[in-house]
Design a protein around this motif. Structure first.
Motif, short mmCIF file in Angstrom:
data_model
loop_
_atom_site.label_atom_id
_atom_site.label_comp_id
_atom_site.label_asym_id
_atom_site.label_seq_id
_atom_site.Cartn_x
_atom_site.Cartn_y
_atom_site.Cartn_z
N CYS A 65 -16.38 12.68 18.17
CA CYS A 65 -17.56 13.55 19.24
C CYS A 65 -18.05 14.19 18.15
O CYS A 65 -20.09 14.59 18.39
CB CYS A 65 -16.93 13.42 20.36
N LYS A 66 -17.45 15.28 18.11
CA LYS A 66 -18.07 16.14 17.24
C LYS A 66 -18.67 15.96 16.02
O LYS A 66 -19.89 16.63 15.91
CB LYS A 66 -16.96 17.59 17.47
N ILE A 67 -17.42 15.27 15.50
CA ILE A 67 -18.49 15.31 13.91
C ILE A 67 -19.96 13.96 14.29
O ILE A 67 -20.52 14.55 13.36
CB ILE A 67 -16.95 14.59 12.90
N MET A 68 -19.60 13.05 14.40
CA MET A 68 -20.63 12.16 14.64
C MET A 68 -21.75 12.43 15.19
O MET A 68 -23.51 12.21 14.93
CB MET A 68 -20.21 10.88 15.97
N LYS A 69 -22.29 13.31 16.28
CA LYS A 69 -22.86 14.22 16.77
C LYS A 69 -23.49 15.14 16.69
O LYS A 69 -24.56 15.65 15.49
CB LYS A 69 -22.44 14.91 17.96
N ASP A 70 -22.84 16.12 15.11
CA ASP A 70 -23.38 16.64 13.85
C ASP A 70 -23.81 16.17 13.40
O ASP A 70 -25.00 16.79 12.70
CB ASP A 70 -22.64 17.70 13.30
N ASN A 71 -23.91 15.41 13.34
CA ASN A 71 -24.59 14.30 11.59
C ASN A 71 -25.89 12.98 12.47
O ASN A 71 -26.11 12.66 11.56
CB ASN A 71 -23.87 13.45 10.88
N ASP A 72 -25.62 13.04 13.97
CA ASP A 72 -27.05 12.38 14.42
C ASP A 72 -26.35 11.38 14.14
O ASP A 72 -27.52 10.03 13.96
CB ASP A 72 -27.84 12.53 14.51
N ALA A 73 -25.48 10.58 14.19
CA ALA A 73 -25.16 9.11 14.42
C ALA A 73 -24.07 8.60 15.24
O ALA A 73 -23.38 8.50 15.85
CB ALA A 73 -23.96 9.23 13.07
N THR A 74 -24.68 8.63 16.82
CA THR A 74 -24.70 7.91 17.92
C THR A 74 -23.66 6.46 17.79
O THR A 74 -22.97 6.59 18.85
CB THR A 74 -25.20 8.23 19.29
N TYR A 75 -24.38 5.96 17.16
CA TYR A 75 -24.13 4.33 16.78
C TYR A 75 -23.06 4.74 16.38
O TYR A 75 -21.84 3.29 17.04
CB TYR A 75 -25.42 3.96 16.27
N SER A 76 -22.53 5.38 15.54
CA SER A 76 -20.97 4.64 14.84
C SER A 76 -20.58 5.72 15.29
O SER A 76 -19.27 5.41 15.27
CB SER A 76 -21.09 5.98 13.67
N MET A 77 -20.81 6.96 16.39
CA MET A 77 -19.69 7.23 17.45
C MET A 77 -19.03 6.28 18.53
O MET A 77 -17.98 6.05 18.35
CB MET A 77 -19.94 8.36 18.57
N VAL A 78 -19.41 4.90 18.71
CA VAL A 78 -19.37 4.20 19.94
C VAL A 78 -18.27 3.59 18.93
O VAL A 78 -17.42 2.80 19.56
CB VAL A 78 -20.59 2.90 20.15
N TRP A 79 -18.91 2.29 18.24
CA TRP A 79 -18.27 1.30 17.18
C TRP A 79 -16.37 1.94 16.48
O TRP A 79 -15.28 1.53 16.28
CB TRP A 79 -18.29 0.73 16.22
N VAL A 80 -16.81 3.39 15.85
CA VAL A 80 -14.99 4.27 15.24
C VAL A 80 -13.98 4.56 16.55
O VAL A 80 -13.07 4.14 16.69
CB VAL A 80 -15.95 5.17 15.02
N ILE A 81 -14.85 5.35 17.78
CA ILE A 81 -13.86 5.09 19.50
C ILE A 81 -13.50 4.03 20.32
O ILE A 81 -12.53 3.88 20.12
CB ILE A 81 -15.33 6.03 20.38
N SER A 82 -14.24 2.75 19.67
CA SER A 82 -13.95 1.41 20.11
C SER A 82 -12.59 1.26 19.65
O SER A 82 -12.50 -0.03 19.75
CB SER A 82 -14.97 0.51 20.12
N SER A 83 -12.51 1.18 17.85
CA SER A 83 -11.96 0.36 17.07
C SER A 83 -9.99 1.59 17.20
O SER A 83 -9.80 1.06 16.39
CB SER A 83 -11.92 0.99 16.17
N LEU A 84 -10.50 2.29 17.78
CA LEU A 84 -9.34 3.43 18.17
C LEU A 84 -8.19 2.70 19.13
O LEU A 84 -7.26 2.55 19.48
CB LEU A 84 -9.56 5.45 18.77
N PHE A 85 -8.78 2.23 20.39
CA PHE A 85 -8.43 1.71 21.45
C PHE A 85 -7.99 0.49 21.20
O PHE A 85 -6.85 0.60 22.68
CB PHE A 85 -9.35 1.05 22.59
N PRO A 86 -8.08 -0.12 20.34
CA PRO A 86 -6.58 -1.39 20.01
C PRO A 86 -5.03 -0.51 19.67
O PRO A 86 -4.17 -1.00 20.26
CB PRO A 86 -6.61 -2.21 18.93
N LEU A 87 -5.61 0.49 19.14
CA LEU A 87 -3.82 1.34 19.05
C LEU A 87 -3.53 1.67 20.33
O LEU A 87 -2.05 1.85 20.61
CB LEU A 87 -4.82 2.46 17.91
#
Length: 241
Positions: A65-87
């Protein structure tokens, strides 16, 4: 001839009727653990690394959230975090599969609570823990992007539910220790596939696909309940108590 022999044996070895059976069983000295004690013992039985890795996942989501927010990439934030939940689903499936993977089914079937109750309690504890982790991440991310909580919850939970469903199907079909590695393969595949799909088809996160996500979410929940019930019923043929 066989019938006559059976009748003679029955007469010779006929056992007397039981007397005061119920009174004897009531006075029999055996550990009488309550459901509360059973709950806390099962919590302590779950390995510490599960709690530690759950905390790491929360911190990883905060970092994203911190990294993606700084880069204004909220769309990437969604798929990156959702890809963590299968773990997170992988952690739960490995704990649920411990009875078969570590050859502990026979031991757990001799306890006051049968193996089905042990699995059900363990699934409940892990499910509530994962729901708590999911809630923290969801509300933390919801304040940083434009999606509503319901829509964001669908995007984050569906990959997790797919991993849970795949792991339950494997646990119903495989009873050996290899089931843990198979569940790991499912979670890794879902995580990687989720990232590839999100990058190749970004329109899946658009508003016009929300109904599709809702239907998929409902179907996954129904399938998970069905497979979970099968896993519990699978133990009924093995119960000794």
């Amino acid at each position: 001839m066989k019938r006559e022999m059976k009748e003679q044996l029955r007469q010779v070895f006929d056992t007397p009727d039981t007397r005061r059976k119920e009174e004897f069983l009531q006075n029999f000295n055996y550990p009488k653990a309550t459901y509360r004690e059973f709950l806390f013992r099962q919590i302590g039985y779950i390995r510490k690394r599960v709690w530690g890795l759950s905390l790491v996942l929360i911190l990883s989501a905060f970092a994203v959230c911190k990294i993606m927010k700084d880069n204004d990439a909220t769309y990437s934030m969604v798929w990156v975090i959702s890809s963590l939940f299968p773990l997170l689903a992988l952690l739960a499936s490995t704990e649920i599969a411990r009875s078969s993977s570590f050859r502990m089914s026979e031991l757990e079937m001799t306890t006051r609570f049968n193996l089905g109750e042990v699995l059900l309690m363990r699934m409940g504890i892990l499910g509530l823990t994962n729901a708590f982790v999911f809630g923290i991440v969801l509300f933390s991310v919801a304040f940083k992007i434009n999606y509503g909580c319901l829509q964001l919850g669908l995007y984050l939970s569906v990959p997790y539910l797919i991993s849970c469903l795949g792991s339950l199907i494997l646990m119903n079909k495989i009873s050996s220790r290899e089931v843990v590695y198979c569940c790991a393969g499912v979670s890794c595949f879902v995580s990687v596939f989720n990232g590839i799909l999100a990058n190749s088809k970004p329109m899946i996160y658009s508003d016009k696909f929300v109904f599709f996500w809702i239907v998929l979410f409902i179907l996954l929940c129904i399938a998970i309940v069905n497979q979970g019930s099968k896993l519990i019923k699978k133990t009924e043929a093995l119960q000794w108590n």
